[in-house]
Scaffold this active site. Structure first.
Site, PDB file in Angstrom:
ATOM      1  CB  SER A  96      -0.910   0.013   1.227  1.00 34.54           C
ATOM      2  OG  SER A  96      -1.568   1.254   1.359  1.00 34.54           O
ATOM      3  CG  HIS A  97       0.439   4.500  -2.713  1.00 31.65           C
ATOM      4  ND1 HIS A  97      -0.047   3.418  -3.416  1.00 31.65           N
ATOM      5  CD2 HIS A  97       1.107   5.258  -3.613  1.00 31.65           C
ATOM      6  CE1 HIS A  97       0.294   3.531  -4.691  1.00 31.65           C
ATOM      7  NE2 HIS A  97       0.991   4.631  -4.838  1.00 31.65           N
ATOM      8  CB  SER A  98      -1.106   4.481   3.723  1.00 27.21           C
ATOM      9  OG  SER A  98      -1.243   4.571   5.117  1.00 27.21           O
ATOM     10  CB  SER A 132       2.378   3.823  -8.414  1.00 30.69           C
ATOM     11  OG  SER A 132       1.817   4.234  -7.187  1.00 30.69           O
ATOM     12  N   GLY A 145       3.650   6.490  -0.423  1.00 29.31           N
ATOM     13  CA  GLY A 145       4.253   5.962  -1.651  1.00 29.31           C
ATOM     14  C   GLY A 145       4.596   4.502  -1.454  1.00 29.31           C
TER      15      GLY A 145
END
Length: 242
Positions: free
Chosen positions: A9-11, A70, A43
């Site tokens: 995950s981005h978090s 992403s 990110g």
């Protein structure tokens, strides 16, 4: 051992939260979060993902679940760096629902392909059994049906059916739904319960089936009789809650 899971995950907090949630239904499964950048920002990190893959791989394979686009690219890059190992697969699945469904399947001892399928089918309704109405009632199931296992019948088309009544006080809530979906996910069967895919924990929970609800079960495939017998045993045992 069992198939491991990596949550990308981005978090960092989101990845850790998904792992915490899925672990409630799969305490023996290795779940590893890989969230956020190396400096703690929003990110993804190639190094974090590769490290998580190494931690999760106990020999039976790893299913990777991601959130945004992403994150998929980062996971794919990690697999490329590792030589695209056959026992690590990227699931095209919703992050939270897919992680829980995959964890339940892994807890049951399911193989890598089955765990991946469980994740990817987490929110997809299974096809209704032939001749079954939206209510889950099977018109004409009993007439002409041959005897199957205890209390079940076999239709002329080979499907094994049964009608069962929930007796546990809370009905088909999260824990029994997870246990049932996980056990059925390890079998070679297509099974329908009141119009829902019996191998999906979320679709079973969505039925809202409380105490006294009739479950109309239809199963096809090599393990059809075994699957119906399994559902019957769990229902009659009150999912161990009596």
């Amino acid at each position: 051992m069992s198939v491991g899971l990596v949550i990308v995950s981005h978090s960092a907090q989101l990845a850790a939260g998904v792992v915490e949630l899925a672990a409630q239904m799969a305490r023996d499964v290795v779940l590893v979060p890989a969230g956020g950048t190396d400096d703690g920002g929003i990110g993804t990190s190639l190094d974090k993902v590769m490290s998580a893959l190494g931690q999760a791989d106990g020999g039976d394979g790893v299913v990777v679940l991601t959130d945004l686009g992403s994150a998929v690219m980062t996971a794919e890059s990690a697999l490329e760096f590792m030589g695209n190992p056959e026992k690590i697969v990227l699931a095209d699945a919703p992050l939270v629902e897919g992680a829980v469904a995959a964890a339940v399947a892994a807890q049951s001892g399911a193989a890598l392909a089955v765990v991946q399928k469980a994740a990817e089918a987490a929110l997809s309704p299974g096809p209704a059994s032939a001749g079954q109405g939206a209510s889950g009632v099977i018109p004409g199931a009993a007439p002409g049906a041959a005897a199957g296992g205890t209390g079940s019948t076999v239709r002329p088309d080979g499907a094994v059916t049964a009608v069962l009544t929930l007796i546990n006080p809370i009905g088909l809530h999260a824990r029994p739904a997870a246990a049932l979906a996980g056990a059925l996910g390890a079998l070679d069967v297509d099974i329908d319960i009141n119009g829902a895919d019996g191998q999906s924990v979320f679709l079973l929970m969505a039925l809202g089936a409380g105490q006294g609800t009739e479950l109309h079960v239809t199963a096809t495939g090599p393990d059809a009789q075994r699957a119906v017998d399994l559902v019957r045993a769990e229902v009659e045992n009150g999912f161990g809650e009596l």
